[in-house]
Design an enzyme around this catalytic site. Structure first.
Site, short mmCIF file in Angstrom:
data_model
loop_
_atom_site.label_atom_id
_atom_site.label_comp_id
_atom_site.label_asym_id
_atom_site.label_seq_id
_atom_site.Cartn_x
_atom_site.Cartn_y
_atom_site.Cartn_z
N GLU A 162 0.85 -1.20 0.00
CA GLU A 162 0.00 0.00 0.00
C GLU A 162 0.88 1.25 0.00
O GLU A 162 1.89 1.30 0.70
CB GLU A 162 -0.90 -0.01 1.24
CG GLU A 162 -1.86 -1.19 1.23
CD GLU A 162 -2.62 -1.38 2.54
OE1 GLU A 162 -2.42 -0.57 3.47
OE2 GLU A 162 -3.39 -2.35 2.62
N CYS A 191 -2.01 -5.52 -5.05
CA CYS A 191 -2.36 -6.69 -4.25
C CYS A 191 -1.21 -7.69 -4.32
O CYS A 191 -0.38 -7.66 -5.24
CB CYS A 191 -3.62 -7.35 -4.81
SG CYS A 191 -5.11 -6.37 -4.65
N GLU A 226 -1.21 -10.77 -5.20
CA GLU A 226 -1.24 -11.57 -6.43
C GLU A 226 -0.55 -10.83 -7.57
O GLU A 226 0.16 -11.40 -8.38
CB GLU A 226 -2.69 -11.86 -6.85
CG GLU A 226 -3.52 -12.66 -5.85
CD GLU A 226 -4.28 -11.79 -4.86
OE1 GLU A 226 -3.72 -10.76 -4.40
OE2 GLU A 226 -5.42 -12.14 -4.52
N CYS A 259 -9.39 -10.35 -5.45
CA CYS A 259 -10.33 -9.30 -5.82
C CYS A 259 -10.58 -9.35 -7.33
O CYS A 259 -9.87 -10.04 -8.08
CB CYS A 259 -9.77 -7.93 -5.43
SG CYS A 259 -8.42 -7.35 -6.47
N CYS A 317 -7.55 -8.45 -9.60
CA CYS A 317 -6.55 -9.52 -9.68
C CYS A 317 -7.05 -10.65 -10.57
O CYS A 317 -6.30 -11.23 -11.36
CB CYS A 317 -6.21 -10.06 -8.30
SG CYS A 317 -5.13 -8.92 -7.38
#
Ligand code: THU
Length: 224
Positions: free
Chosen positions: A137, A146, A148, A179, A182
Site C-alpha cells: 500500500e 495486491c 497476487e 479481488c 486480480c
C-alpha cells in the site's frame, strides 16, 4: 527485459535500486481492460517494498512509465538516465523444499499495509520454484498492488512463462479470495493455471483461474 504490451506495442522497462544494493526489475504489464495496466516503475517499486527494501535510485531502461514523477518524488529517488548496468538483480525464486503454508505465513511479515493492516501473501509456482508476492500500500491507494499482482509482476519482469499455479493466503480474512482486478489480470496472463486458496486452518480450495471470472471482459479486437 520484455514488457507485456500487446495493446500499445510500447516497451517499458526499468530498474529500481534498493538501499540494500539489489536492483528490482519492472516491466509494463498491460491488460485488455486498460486501467488495470501496471507500469514498469510501479512494478519495480512494489517489488522493492515487498522485499522489505527501500527504493533509492530509478534507472530507466526503455520508455518512461506512467506517473513516473509520483513514484520518484514519493520515494525521493535519484533518477539515473544513464544506461543501467545492474549488478545484483533481484531473483524472486524460492526453493520448493518447504511446505507452502510455512512460506506464505512467513511472507505475510513483508506485507506493506500502513492503511489496512490486512496482510496478504501469494506464491506463483513455476517449475524452477515459487515466486512470492505480498500486498503493498502507498499513499495513493489506487497505485498500490495486491499480493497476487506483485507476484505476477515479478514473474513477468523476470521472464517466467510457465506459471503453473498461484496460492493466496490472507490470515485475517474469514475467506480470502482474489479481488476482481486480480482475477482480471490473472485471467489474461495465466488463465489455465490453478488458483489455490490457503485457509488459516491449513485446508486448501482449488479452482482454475479463468473459472473465477465468468463473463469477464475479453476482446481480441483490441490487440495490435
Ligand atoms: N488485497 C490483496 O492483496 N489481494 C486481494 O485479492 C484482495 C485485497 C490487499 C490489498 C490491500 O492492501 C488490502 O488487501 C486491503 O484491500
Amino acid at each position: 527485459m520484455k514488457s507485456y504490451s500487446p495493446y500499445s506495442g510500447i516497451e517499458e522497462s526499468c530498474y529500481v535500486l534498493g538501499e540494500s544494493g539489489i536492483f528490482y526489475p519492472g516491466v509494463r504489464i498491460e491488460n485488455v481492460s486498460y486501467p488495470l495496466t501496471i507500469s514498469a516503475i510501479q512494478a519495480a517499486v512494489c517489488s522493492c517494498l515487498a522485499n522489505g527494501d527501500k527504493p533509492d535510485r530509478f534507472l530507466q531502461e526503455k520508455n518512461p512509465s506512467e506517473l513516473q514523477d509520483y513514484w520518484i518524488r514519493k520515494f525521493n529517488m535519484v533518477h539515473d538516465d544513464a544506461e543501467p548496468i545492474p549488478k545484483m538483480v533481484y531473483a524472486p525464486l524460492i526453493h520448493k523444499n518447504r511446505p507452502v503454508i510455512e512460506i506464505l505465513r512467513e511472507l505475510t511479515g513483508n506485507a506493506v499495509t500502513p492503511h489496512s493492516s490486512f496482510p496478504v501473501s501469494a506464491l506463483i509456482e513455476t517449475k524452477q520454484g515459487y515466486i512470492p508476492g505480498v500486498n503493498v500500500e502507498v499513499s495513493a491507494w489506487a497505485l498500490g498492488l495486491c499480493a497476487e499482482r506483485v507476484a505476477i509482476a515479478r514473474a513477468i519482469a523476470s521472464g517466467f512463462n510457465n506459471l503453473e499455479s498461484i496460492v493466496v493466503y490472507a490470515p485475517k480474512a474469514e475467506f480470502a479470495s482474489p479481488c476482481g482486478a486480480c482475477r482480471q489480470v490473472l485471467a489474461e496472463l495465466m488463465p489455465d493455471s490453478s488458483l489455490e486458496l490457503q485457509h488459516g486452518d491449513g485446508t486448501l480450495s482449488k479452482y482454475i483461474v479463468s473459472h473465477m471470472l465468468p463473463y469477464g471482459f475479453t476482446s481480441g479486437a483490441l490487440k495490435k
